[in-house]
Scaffold this motif. Sequence first.
Motif, mmCIF file in Angstrom:
data_model
loop_
_atom_site.group_PDB
_atom_site.id
_atom_site.type_symbol
_atom_site.label_atom_id
_atom_site.label_comp_id
_atom_site.label_asym_id
_atom_site.label_seq_id
_atom_site.Cartn_x
_atom_site.Cartn_y
_atom_site.Cartn_z
ATOM 1 N N ASP A 1 0.817 -1.211 0.000
ATOM 2 C CA ASP A 1 0.000 0.000 0.000
ATOM 3 C C ASP A 1 0.854 1.266 0.000
ATOM 4 O OD1 ASP A 1 -2.413 -1.468 0.126
ATOM 5 O OD2 ASP A 1 -2.144 -1.725 2.283
ATOM 6 N N GLY A 2 2.155 1.121 -0.206
ATOM 7 C CA GLY A 2 3.058 2.258 -0.194
ATOM 8 C C GLY A 2 3.189 2.889 -1.563
ATOM 9 N N ILE A 3 4.430 3.255 -1.915
ATOM 10 C CA ILE A 3 4.667 3.939 -3.178
ATOM 11 C C ILE A 3 4.197 3.103 -4.364
ATOM 12 C CG2 ILE A 3 6.458 4.890 -4.685
ATOM 13 C CD1 ILE A 3 8.065 5.556 -2.246
ATOM 14 N N MET A 4 4.348 1.779 -4.269
ATOM 15 C CA MET A 4 3.960 0.911 -5.383
ATOM 16 C C MET A 4 2.489 1.077 -5.729
ATOM 17 S SD MET A 4 6.625 -0.720 -6.451
ATOM 18 C CE MET A 4 5.847 -1.995 -7.446
ATOM 19 N N ALA A 5 1.662 1.448 -4.755
ATOM 20 C CA ALA A 5 0.235 1.606 -5.013
ATOM 21 C C ALA A 5 -0.045 2.723 -6.005
ATOM 22 C CB ALA A 5 -0.513 1.861 -3.706
ATOM 23 N N SER A 6 0.875 3.693 -6.114
ATOM 24 C CA SER A 6 0.665 4.796 -7.058
ATOM 25 C C SER A 6 0.722 4.320 -8.505
ATOM 26 C CB SER A 6 1.705 5.902 -6.831
ATOM 27 O OG SER A 6 3.017 5.440 -7.106
ATOM 28 N N LYS A 7 1.266 3.124 -8.741
ATOM 29 C CA LYS A 7 1.317 2.592 -10.102
ATOM 30 C C LYS A 7 -0.047 2.084 -10.567
ATOM 31 C CE LYS A 7 4.916 0.558 -11.729
ATOM 32 N NZ LYS A 7 5.966 -0.426 -12.035
ATOM 33 N N ARG A 8 -1.015 2.097 -9.656
ATOM 34 C CA ARG A 8 -2.362 1.678 -10.057
ATOM 35 C C ARG A 8 -3.100 2.780 -10.813
ATOM 36 N NH1 ARG A 8 -3.481 -3.108 -7.474
ATOM 37 N NH2 ARG A 8 -2.349 -3.514 -5.532
#
Length: 564
Positions: free
Chosen positions: A503-510
């Motif tokens: 749910d961190g920075i990687m979530a912004s790739k959604r």
Amino acid sequence: MARGNRTILIGVMALLLLWLALGMLESSWKFRLDLTEEGRYSLSEATLEILENMDERLEVEILLQGDLPAGMNRFQKGIEETVKTFRNYANEDIRIVYKDPLQLDRESREAYIADLAAFGINPTNLFSTQNGAQTSRLIFPGIVLRTESYELGVLLLKGEMGMSPDETLNLSIENLEFEIAQALKRLYTRNKRAVGVIIGQGEMDADNGFGMVEALNEDYEVYKVPFEQAKSVEDLLSFEVLLVAGPKEAYGEREKYLLDQYLMYGGNLLFFVDQLQVNLEDAGDGGTVAMPVDNGLDEMLFRYGIRINRDLIQDLNFGYHPVVAGDFGNQSQIVPLPWPFYVHAGNMANHPITKGLDQVQFRFVSTLDTVKADGVKKTPLVFSSNFTKRLSAPVRVAFEDMSGEPDMASFTLQNLPLVYLLEGTFSSYFKNRFVPEEFDASLFLPEGNTGSILVAGDADVVKSWVDPNEKQPLPLGISPFSENQMANREFLQNAVNFLVDPDGIMASKRKQFEIRPLNKRKVSRQKTLWQTINLLVPVGMVFLIGWVQYIFKKRKYEKDSRNS
């Protein structure tokens, strides 16, 4: 004053007061309203946390400059808008500067371009049509971030294999927040989390594992974890992730118990496992045979919902392997041999781990199957091409078999999953079994629902090539026999980052930004109407405001005249 005129006047005054109030509020309290459907100007909580924890001023150097075609100009504006949005929430000042490397003097230009290449920012040849003629120019689609202590470059133009230029641009714009926020995290993070690489079961040596450690060192502290030194599960819980990469010896009950309970207690596991072993040194002459290897992990992975099959695949989207074709004088002649066992996988799932990735190279990869495991969500991430062949063990491996054209008719399979992500509630492999005697049975957990597993049927996907001339290991994705750089390094980084903090920075790739082209038929049919509206409405509004002012002044003067 007439009632209608009074209503108009009140409306205009209300709008002016609202505008003044917002202006005064903005000067003392920063806020932004994102009214776009996709949340284009909204930032994730993880990104906001990074910006709020900045402890040094930042300079952002935007390299994409000049007169650009429409699509690339949209990308340039997207970079600027993203950095400006970051600046509105940052705890420290963010200064934006613009720099075109090609406008520097020759000596400075060469040194600066070399520095950019070290950051992975290489020039891209941009083709465009102007006045009926095609032109080309070099651009640098990236940024350089600088604090007083560190400097970091980021390549921002990235896409998946087979994408059109418009799709690549749109994907790159969607990923701007992630790419820049990830770079900021690396600049400002002082205490890195720990990642462990399991050793003791014949895993990779230092040279082969160099690329894996080098890729993860940017974000984590990487440690070797000898299983014989782990006395309890608690000894492993300080690691955010444990990697099992290429074991050649079977895991015993003790090692499996430690891995199993680490997962049950919320740990994350990455398995890069070879189900078949092959010695390429024996692939010449009459060839050799790839045979199954017992790593002791099959039953445990089966319990978690995944099975690595005892097979290998060949794919028509393949790489090359160097072989000695003979001698010329006293020099060996090395030629690249088409090698379908080296699979270049470019079909990716729309998932934060794989979104925007280019091709990932697998070398002797086995297929994966899912099996029933209640409560476990199984997500395939990477797939083979549309022309794939599956070979069950034992598999013949011989260079001479590749001397002719491959039998195209035999490559009938497509989109075979090569990597799986498992999430959810896992049931322990040791549930309803005896706990190994050396461990405290009272601490045993039969289930766990906070850890995750990633599985690939190939260890070479995270294994470094070794340069035959320099005798030095290379970063992941770089082959001494090819100019193309694969996305293995980025794939590993994304996988670990997602498992550590989904749910961190990687979530912004959604984020997904829709490309909304104009309806050409509708534009042609309604062109005159909208031109008229765009021309007359602004003029009409000016006259309306002037008329309101005229009526207001006229009424005021008439009232003053009557009073006098």
